[in-house]
Design an enzyme around this catalytic site. Structure first.
Site, PDB file in Angstrom:
ATOM      1  CG  HIS A 308      74.949  47.728 -10.349  1.00 54.97           C
ATOM      2  ND1 HIS A 308      76.086  48.006  -9.651  1.00 54.97           N
ATOM      3  CD2 HIS A 308      74.992  46.384 -10.583  1.00 54.97           C
ATOM      4  CE1 HIS A 308      76.782  46.893  -9.461  1.00 54.97           C
ATOM      5  NE2 HIS A 308      76.139  45.898 -10.031  1.00 54.97           N
ATOM      6  CG  HIS A 347      79.609  52.147  -2.136  1.00 59.05           C
ATOM      7  ND1 HIS A 347      79.382  50.903  -1.615  1.00 59.05           N
ATOM      8  CD2 HIS A 347      79.916  51.978  -3.447  1.00 59.05           C
ATOM      9  CE1 HIS A 347      79.540  49.998  -2.578  1.00 59.05           C
ATOM     10  NE2 HIS A 347      79.860  50.625  -3.700  1.00 59.05           N
ATOM     11  CG  ASP A 403      80.481  54.888  -9.905  1.00 64.69           C
ATOM     12  OD1 ASP A 403      80.885  54.139 -10.803  1.00 64.69           O
ATOM     13  OD2 ASP A 403      79.743  54.503  -8.975  1.00 64.69           O
TER      14      ASP A 403
END
Length: 495
Positions: A308, A347, A403
């Site tokens: 996460h 994702h 990210d």
């Protein structure tokens, strides 16, 4: 305004073809086709059932209980590990269209907030559902910043941790300790209706949002060996955080305004993201009536997990492993062969380019223009270009996510990789709290109690200890080695 203009140019450029409010559809299409009925035929019995479809395009799982076919007499259940297609609540906080790469907070596109808003204004929007007036914003900012100081006992609890404790473990410890310092808000002590008070509820919101930067700075200085110095008045949210890291009590120190704005934009981008793992954990815990500090601490605990909140650290390690653009083809072939992992792409929700990733890529260039260009950005850009041209990744809809570039920015700002998740937790507190407040007013809220599908032994007898034989194939405890320190103590006792 001038100091934000440079970053605003990057954010505006990142918007690309994203629809503006004027160009967007004025009315939302009916979710999943809208209201109606679903006819179900149970081929085991031949019986037909009509299940109501709500205006939300959902079917209530409880309606499936009526579908029975003998056996134990129970109706059927939905089996959905990971909640991949299960809505656990109705929410107005944020909206994601993963197929189109859309993220909106309370209906406002994330691109507009990143370009024009501040973190505290965005946090207000998340809590109360609308942008504040000038007076409301001033009152909100004053309340949040006034509650930024930490009780001495929280610092003492952190000081009792091992010197090399992970930053996230420190944050979780401190959040849980805060609960003990505010017993007046704890439903376990004051009764389950304590949060019906708007004053009690909102005070915890400003306390947590106000204290998160101080908790993060306290964890940071646990490693640096320096004392936490609170910022002077008049600084913004991100500026205050940077001052707590670097100011060392100097009255003449101010963080670089463009770096503070870059961090502010990152905070906005990370503030909320619908029903993700940690937000779901917050609502799950809150459903029991536990105090908000414990609920948020539990959410931060979920964020601590490498699947996460730790993904941007994995991206950085991947880019370091690749080393140079020339090695990208070899790396991608390894990914296709299952020998390498492509971090920062794909994702659970987005099947298109993550809108936050476009903004962050522009921010990276802004930060590099001040602190120096990280050579890994060339690897990142080349990797993105190569992957988006490769049919293997395009077919699987693997696009860069939030990210992919954020770790490079944090590294350029001098943060150690293990601190990256803390920088995620600081702003996400606003999202947790928005969902917490919403759940308190939701008439559908019940204590979360999922079902399971039992597959164990149906009925076993109890054997006396002397009648049992060691089962060689049965599960058993792993052999736990005795440490040398224990051996030393045993040797001393044997004298």
């Amino acid at each position: 305004q001038r100091r934000a203009a440079s970053i605003a140019r990057h954010v505006t450029a990142a918007k690309g073809s994203s629809p503006s409010v004027a160009a967007a559809d004025s009315a939302r299409p009916a979710p999943s086709g809208g209201a109606g009925a679903l006819s179900v035929v149970d081929e085991r019995t031949g019986r037909r059932y009509s299940l109501k479809i709500s205006e939300d395009g959902t079917v209530r799982s409880a309606d499936l209980k009526q579908i029975t076919a003998g056996g134990d007499g129970n109706g059927i259940k939905m089996f959905d590990p990971g909640c991949t297609n299960t809505a656990t609540c109705r929410s107005t906080v944020s909206f994601i269209d993963g197929g189109k790469g859309v993220l909106r907070y309370r209906g406002i596109p994330i691109e507009a907030l990143a370009e024009k808003s501040t973190y505290l204004e965005t946090a207000y929007l998340l809590q109360y559902g609308h942008l504040p007036s000038r007076a409301q914003l001033a009152s909100w900012e004053e309340a949040v910043m006034r509650h930024s100081a930490l009780p001495d006992g929280v610092a003492e609890a952190v000081a009792a941790l091992p010197h090399d404790a992970h930053f996230m473990a420190t944050i979780i410890t401190a959040l849980t300790a805060l609960s003990a310092f505010h017993p007046e808000q704890n439903p376990a002590l004051q009764g389950g209706g304590i949060y019906k008070s708007k004053e009690i509820r909102d005070k915890q919101v400003v306390r947590i949002i106000g204290k998160m930067p101080a908790l993060a700075a306290l964890a940071y200085h646990r490693r640096s060996g320096r004392a936490l110095c609170m910022p002077p008045p008049g600084l913004g949210y991100a500026e205050s955080f940077l001052y707590m890291l670097d100011g060392m009590g100097r009255t003449d120190y101010r963080p670089h305004p463009r770096l503070a704005r870059a961090l502010e934009v990152l905070f906005i981008l990370h503030a909320e993201h619908e029903m993700n793992c940690s937000t779901a954990a917050c609502r799950h815990l809150a459903s029991s009536g536990v105090d908000v500090y414990t609920a948020v601490a539990g959410a931060v605990g979920a964020l601590y997990g490498p699947l996460h909140g730790g993904a941007n650290e994995a991206v950085l390690k991947m880019l370091v492993e690749i080393g140079s653009p020339e090695r990208i083809p070899e790396f991608l072939e390894g990914v296709k062969a299952g020998q390498r992992r492509l971090s920062g792409f794909g994702h659970r929700v987005y099947k298109n380019y993550d809108p936050r990733a476009k903004i962050i890529r522009g921010l990276a260039e802004e930060v590099f223009s001040i602190v120096g260009r990280d050579p890994l950005i060339e690897v990142a850009v080349a990797l993105e270009q190569a992957a988006l041209k490769d049919e293997y990744f395009v077919k699987r809809k693997l696009y860069p996510n939030v990210d992919f570039y954020s770790g490079l920015i944090y590294r350029a700002l001098g943060f150690p990789p293990e601190f990256f998740t803390v920088l995620f937790a600081i702003p996400r507190a606003a999202g947790y709290l928005a969902h917490w407040r919403e759940s308190l007013d939701d008439s559908d809220t019940k204590i979360v109690r999922p079902h399971q599908v039992y597959q164990g032994n149906w009925l076993s007898g109890y054997l006396p200890l002397d009648a049992r034989e060691t089962a060689t194939e049965a599960p058993d405890m792993a052999e736990i080695p005795v440490s040398n320190a224990t051996k030393r103590r045993i040797a001393g006792l044997a004298i």
